[in-house]
Write an enzyme that holds these catalytic residues in place. Structure first.
Site, PDB file in Angstrom:
ATOM      1  N   ASP A   1       0.821  -1.218   0.000  1.00 30.49           N
ATOM      2  CA  ASP A   1       0.000   0.000   0.000  1.00 30.49           C
ATOM      3  C   ASP A   1       0.851   1.263   0.000  1.00 30.49           C
ATOM      4  OD1 ASP A   1      -2.108  -1.645   0.124  1.00 30.49           O
ATOM      5  OD2 ASP A   1      -2.803  -1.033   2.132  1.00 30.49           O
TER       6      ASP A   1
ATOM      7  N   ASP B   1       0.651   4.502  -2.306  1.00 27.86           N
ATOM      8  CA  ASP B   1       0.373   5.842  -1.765  1.00 27.86           C
ATOM      9  C   ASP B   1       1.439   6.841  -2.192  1.00 27.86           C
ATOM     10  OD1 ASP B   1      -1.767   4.698  -0.578  1.00 27.86           O
ATOM     11  OD2 ASP B   1      -0.886   4.597   1.439  1.00 27.86           O
TER      12      ASP B   1
ATOM     13  N   GLU C   1     -26.019 -16.327 -14.905  1.00 27.50           N
ATOM     14  CA  GLU C   1     -25.222 -15.395 -14.093  1.00 27.50           C
ATOM     15  C   GLU C   1     -25.899 -15.142 -12.763  1.00 27.50           C
ATOM     16  OE1 GLU C   1     -25.091 -11.776 -16.329  1.00 27.50           O
ATOM     17  OE2 GLU C   1     -24.177 -12.753 -18.047  1.00 27.50           O
TER      18      GLU C   1
ATOM     19  N   LYS D   1     -27.712 -12.886 -10.169  1.00 30.49           N
ATOM     20  CA  LYS D   1     -28.488 -11.648 -10.268  1.00 30.49           C
ATOM     21  C   LYS D   1     -28.136 -10.810  -9.037  1.00 30.49           C
ATOM     22  CE  LYS D   1     -33.072  -9.807 -11.147  1.00 30.49           C
ATOM     23  NZ  LYS D   1     -33.042  -8.783 -10.113  1.00 30.49           N
TER      24      LYS D   1
ATOM     25  N   ASP E   1     -27.984  -8.033  -6.356  1.00 28.19           N
ATOM     26  CA  ASP E   1     -29.052  -7.201  -5.815  1.00 28.19           C
ATOM     27  C   ASP E   1     -28.528  -5.795  -5.548  1.00 28.19           C
ATOM     28  OD1 ASP E   1     -31.535  -6.557  -4.984  1.00 28.19           O
ATOM     29  OD2 ASP E   1     -31.446  -7.630  -3.078  1.00 28.19           O
TER      30      ASP E   1
ATOM     31  N   ARG F   1     -30.522   3.843 -14.172  1.00 24.47           N
ATOM     32  CA  ARG F   1     -31.424   3.350 -15.200  1.00 24.47           C
ATOM     33  C   ARG F   1     -32.561   4.341 -15.471  1.00 24.47           C
ATOM     34  NH1 ARG F   1     -36.121   0.350 -15.115  1.00 24.47           N
ATOM     35  NH2 ARG F   1     -36.462  -0.801 -17.025  1.00 24.47           N
TER      36      ARG F   1
ATOM     37  N   TYR G   1     -22.243  -6.606 -16.689  1.00 27.98           N
ATOM     38  CA  TYR G   1     -22.819  -7.841 -17.242  1.00 27.98           C
ATOM     39  C   TYR G   1     -23.290  -7.748 -18.691  1.00 27.98           C
ATOM     40  CZ  TYR G   1     -27.066  -5.510 -15.628  1.00 27.98           C
ATOM     41  OH  TYR G   1     -28.045  -4.594 -15.402  1.00 27.98           O
TER      42      TYR G   1
ATOM     43  N   LYS H   1     -36.005 -15.738  -9.706  1.00 26.77           N
ATOM     44  CA  LYS H   1     -35.932 -15.035  -8.412  1.00 26.77           C
ATOM     45  C   LYS H   1     -36.063 -16.022  -7.262  1.00 26.77           C
ATOM     46  CE  LYS H   1     -36.962 -10.889  -8.022  1.00 26.77           C
ATOM     47  NZ  LYS H   1     -36.895  -9.487  -8.354  1.00 26.77           N
TER      48      LYS H   1
ATOM     49  N   CYS I   1     -29.241   3.456  32.815  1.00 29.61           N
ATOM     50  CA  CYS I   1     -28.393   2.515  32.078  1.00 29.61           C
ATOM     51  C   CYS I   1     -28.293   1.211  32.865  1.00 29.61           C
ATOM     52  CB  CYS I   1     -27.004   3.125  31.894  1.00 29.61           C
ATOM     53  SG  CYS I   1     -25.804   1.941  31.264  1.00 29.61           S
TER      54      CYS I   1
ATOM     55  N   CYS J   1     -24.583   0.953  34.375  1.00 23.77           N
ATOM     56  CA  CYS J   1     -23.963   1.809  35.394  1.00 23.77           C
ATOM     57  C   CYS J   1     -24.975   2.639  36.167  1.00 23.77           C
ATOM     58  CB  CYS J   1     -22.933   2.724  34.745  1.00 23.77           C
ATOM     59  SG  CYS J   1     -23.642   4.030  33.743  1.00 23.77           S
TER      60      CYS J   1
ATOM     61  N   CYS K   1     -26.468   6.263  27.139  1.00 26.19           N
ATOM     62  CA  CYS K   1     -26.071   6.345  28.538  1.00 26.19           C
ATOM     63  C   CYS K   1     -25.220   7.596  28.682  1.00 26.19           C
ATOM     64  CB  CYS K   1     -25.244   5.105  28.898  1.00 26.19           C
ATOM     65  SG  CYS K   1     -24.329   5.315  30.422  1.00 26.19           S
TER      66      CYS K   1
ATOM     67  N   CYS L   1     -19.089   4.659  32.303  1.00 22.61           N
ATOM     68  CA  CYS L   1     -19.959   3.485  32.293  1.00 22.61           C
ATOM     69  C   CYS L   1     -19.132   2.240  31.967  1.00 22.61           C
ATOM     70  CB  CYS L   1     -21.056   3.661  31.256  1.00 22.61           C
ATOM     71  SG  CYS L   1     -22.031   2.171  30.999  1.00 22.61           S
TER      72      CYS L   1
HETATM   73  S1  IVH Z   1     -29.343  -8.369 -17.567  1.00 18.74           S
HETATM   74  C1  IVH Z   1     -31.929  -6.507 -20.821  1.00 18.74           C
HETATM   75  N1  IVH Z   1     -27.782  -9.489 -15.756  1.00 18.74           N
HETATM   76  O1  IVH Z   1     -31.651  -7.108 -12.521  1.00 18.74           O
HETATM   77  C2  IVH Z   1     -31.214  -7.240 -19.746  1.00 18.74           C
HETATM   78  N2  IVH Z   1     -29.389  -7.924 -15.040  1.00 18.74           N
HETATM   79  O2  IVH Z   1     -34.587  -6.331 -14.348  1.00 18.74           O
HETATM   80  C3  IVH Z   1     -30.795  -6.382 -18.655  1.00 18.74           C
HETATM   81  N3  IVH Z   1     -29.342  -7.454 -12.639  1.00 18.74           N
HETATM   82  O3  IVH Z   1     -32.078  -3.995 -12.438  1.00 18.74           O
HETATM   83  C4  IVH Z   1     -30.455  -7.037 -17.402  1.00 18.74           C
HETATM   84  N4  IVH Z   1     -27.689  -8.824 -12.150  1.00 18.74           N
HETATM   85  O4  IVH Z   1     -29.643  -4.389 -13.220  1.00 18.74           O
HETATM   86  C5  IVH Z   1     -28.792  -8.632 -15.995  1.00 18.74           C
HETATM   87  N5  IVH Z   1     -26.314 -10.511 -14.262  1.00 18.74           N
HETATM   88  C6  IVH Z   1     -27.309  -9.667 -14.505  1.00 18.74           C
HETATM   89  C7  IVH Z   1     -27.914  -8.923 -13.471  1.00 18.74           C
HETATM   90  C8  IVH Z   1     -28.959  -8.057 -13.783  1.00 18.74           C
HETATM   91  C9  IVH Z   1     -28.546  -7.934 -11.666  1.00 18.74           C
HETATM   92  C10 IVH Z   1     -30.419  -6.481 -12.441  1.00 18.74           C
HETATM   93  C11 IVH Z   1     -30.503  -5.419 -13.489  1.00 18.74           C
HETATM   94  C12 IVH Z   1     -31.930  -4.965 -13.418  1.00 18.74           C
HETATM   95  C13 IVH Z   1     -32.644  -6.202 -12.962  1.00 18.74           C
HETATM   96  C14 IVH Z   1     -33.374  -6.882 -14.099  1.00 18.74           C
END
Ligand code: IVH
Length: 675
Positions: free
Chosen positions: A40, A44, A121, A123, A125, A144, A231, A319, A413, A416, A431, A436
């Protein structure tokens, strides 16, 4: 003829470009590949040299210089950006049947003899974003929005260290799509800090990521450590791949972070098996996923399938159902935190949830309990926020027997007896007792913890005993302890006492950033501590800093600033720090005063197995003290793998890659001659 200034400027630009290339490269290794190759401090140093050059010769500045990650100024609001290609969303599948139906429709579009491959892949979150590069340089980044028009969050996206500012190839025009997210660890750290500060919590990493990207001050975004997986490609005016998998490889080659867990299938049964596998294993990932995404691999077939009004027909999101459980609240007790915050916690009947047995859940604060009407004895619905923090979503009042008890925050508390206060407008009760024991205890446990001063053997139990015996009342007292103070403690034999005293003595050499983190200043986590240590170089200089200087340090926002200033204004705190200095605790940055020299500079070590004479932390500290670096992944860049008893798969990988392997004796010889 060129003037001196012009000549110097030319040289400066040349050097700056060299530094930028080097920094970009190391940044990529560290944040994208997770395989750092330099220590590091070397990084730096280069960064500081570049900052100096750009300051001295403003004409050589560049918006995509690594110094400009946190370059943007706070904004009034966001402007909008038109996506070059619309950002669609995905249709959802909730069952095996839904996936089979999707597969059936895809197959209807196949020509005779044609087969279909799917890339599956994770998904992620988080939050969908679009990034646009011109001639290989980042131009803008956007949310988006409604799919056509999003918000310009370029400054914030640039603070994400895995987002390349320049691509590895100068592709003429490229729009990429990805998911910005907050790793689980950053999420729980952020919420912990917010809870201590009495601020509202984020419900999950997705909300936290969204809130963070919509921050008007990029320094705040930078401090929260988001990450981004790319992706897909929106628009591309370069060479275009004909398979989705090839597009992912191209994105990787260009320098983007692509999630490694994608897999190619030509059979739906295997896809379904893969989905089921991740449904239970998802809790092991360091980031949250809410499902998997199936994508048709062939771009020709994708085009043929086309899209509906809302979503493409060539992809679907599978999902996961949310993980929830029902259990009973056995009791509610209060925990006193380091800064005196009283956190009500529910004791639960143990229940299986998201991969672990849960027997406690934070209730955050009084208002949360009241709003959800949670009573002792209630049946409740629990989940884990960010896959980690057990939380009660709701009580089930219809299941009440009438024997449930309503809870309220104690006025005194529980540790204490001092008065409990709830400042106007804050959710947290605190507190008010400076001394404490519970606050002291939490503070000391934090001081000694692994990522702070790393005092092995000084865990919560021993700390509690030391406090109740009255032999210590602040962290500095640790350094005056003798065997006579420790021997009378329960369960501490002569050998443990000796080890503990040695560990306390060794902690005097802990690095400055560890010390700053150990002090337990509100909002100053490990990262902020590192930044402060790097900037000031000594505790003394940090103590006498000003508000103006602090707010101008990249990533140190106004909240951290206020907290640091008030911490050092407090007489009690200054007294403890002076005692620490008197005790001989290191208060300097090792860069300026590295006791061990730089003998291992540039060397990367990986540790595996159990060493007889060093804990992991000790071995790591030793390497770092000599200027080396310790990482957890064996690669071709690893200089040595140190193998103790029962080494793991890293040993095999080292053999595979031909990385030199040291046993403990060789490691000792290599390092100790420099000490
Ligand atoms: S593909 C047209 N791949 O899931 C295709 N989406 O509605 C576009 N998301 O908010 C999406 N991981 O951002 C794709 N590996 C992945 C993803 C992914 C997360 C999210 C995407 C969107 C929602 C799909």
């Amino acid at each position: 003829m060129k003037s001196d200034l012009e000549l110097n400027q030319e040289l400066a630009l040349e050097r700056a470009e060299e530094l930028r290339r080097e920094l970009d490269k190391h940044n990529y290794r560290y944040y994208v590949l997770d395989e750092p190759v330099i220590p590091d401090d070397q990084y730096d140093q280069m960064m500081r040299e570049l900052e100096r050059l750009e300051k001295e010769f403003p004409a050589i500045a560049s918006p995509h210089s690594p110094t400009q990650r946190v370059g943007g100024k706070p904004r009034e609001g966001f402007t909008t950006i038109h996506h070059l290609t619309p950002m669609q969303s995905l249709a959802n599948a909730f069952s095996e049947g839904d996936l089979r139906e999707f597969d059936r429709r895809v197959r209807q579009a196949l020509l005779p003899g044609e087969t279909v491959e799917y890339v599956v892949e994770m998904k992620i979150d988080g939050l969908a974003v679009s990034l646009y590069y011109q001639d290989g340089v980042i131009t803008w980044g956007a949310t988006r929005g409604d799919g056509q028009v999003g918000e310009d969050i370029t400054d914030n996206l640039k603070t994400i260290m895995s987002v390349p500012l320049r691509l590895h190839q100068k592709v003429p025009e490229l729009e990429v799509r990805g998911e910005a997210f907050m790793p689980k660890k950053s999420f729980s750290r952020l919420n912990e800090a917010r809870e201590e500060a009495g601020e509202p919590l984020f419900a999950n990493p997705r909300n936290a990521a969204a809130g963070t990207l919509r921050q008007l001050d990029p320094r705040v975004t930078a401090s929260r450590q988001l990450d981004l997986f790319v992706y897909g490609i929106g628009l591309n005016r370069g060479e275009a791949p004909d398979k989705h998998e090839a597009a992912l490889s191209l994105l990787s080659e260009l320098g983007f972070k692509v999630n490694p867990q994608h897999k190619l299938f030509n059979n739906l049964d295997e896809v379904i098996e893969y989905c089921q596998h991740w449904q239970t294993r998802r809790f092991d990932l360091p980031y949250m996923i809410d499902g998997l995404v199936l994508k048709v691999n062939s771009l020709t077939l994708q085009k043929r399938l086309g899209a509906t009004m809302k979503s493409p027909r060539w992809a679907i999101a599978y999902k996961f159902p949310p993980e929830r459980a029902i259990t009973r609240v056995k009791n509610i007790f209060v925990r006193v935190g380091r800064t005196g915050v009283l956190t009500p916690t529910a004791e639960l009947e143990p229940v299986q949830l998201a991969g672990t047995t849960v027997s406690k859940a934070t209730l955050h604060n009084e208002d949360n309990i009241r709003e959800k009407d949670i009573r002792i004895g209630d049946l409740v619905l629990v989940h884990k926020a960010g896959d980690i923090i057990p939380e009660i979503l709701a009580s089930l009042p219809e299941k009440r027997t009438g024997r449930e008890e309503i809870w309220s925050m104690p006025r005194q508390c529980p540790a204490c007896g001092s008065q409990v206060e709830r400042p106007e407008g804050e959710a947290a009760a605190r507190c008010t007792g400076m001394a404490c024991p519970e606050r002291l205890w939490e503070g000391l446990v934090h001081f000694a913890s692994r990522n702070a001063m790393d005092i092995n053997g000084l865990g919560p139990a021993v700390t509690g005993q030391l406090l109740s015996a009255g032999v210590i009342s602040d962290p500095a007292d640790l350094y005056t302890l003798s065997a006579a103070d420790l021997l009378p403690l329960e369960r501490l034999g002569a050998k443990s006492v000796q080890n503990l005293l040695a560990a306390i003595a060794a902690s005097k050499n802990a690095s400055l950033d560890r010390l700053i983190f150990a002090l337990g200043i509100r909002h100053v986590g490990e990262r902020a501590a590192k930044i402060l240590a790097g900037h000031y170089g000594s505790l003394d200089r940090l103590m006498s800093t000003t508000r103006e200087e602090l707010v101008n340090i990249p990533e140190i926002g106004p909240k951290i600033t206020a907290s640091i200033v008030s911490f050092f204004e407090n007489d009690q705190n200054r007294k403890v720090i002076n005692k620490l200095i008197e005790a001989g605790v290191n208060t300097f940055n090792e860069k300026e005063d590295r006791a061990g020299g730089n003998h291992l500079s540039g060397q990367v070590f990986v540790l595996t197995g159990t060493l007889e004479n060093y804990s992991r932390q000790q071995a790591k500290a030793l390497v770092e003290r000599l200027g080396g670096k310790v990482t957890s992944i064996v690669s071709r860049n690893t200089s040595y793998v140190v193998a103790g008893e029962n080494p793991g798969s890293k040993y095999d990988k080292a053999l595979d890659l031909g990385v030199p392997i040291l046993n403990e004796k060789e490691f000792k010889e290599m390092t100790e001659k420099y000490l």
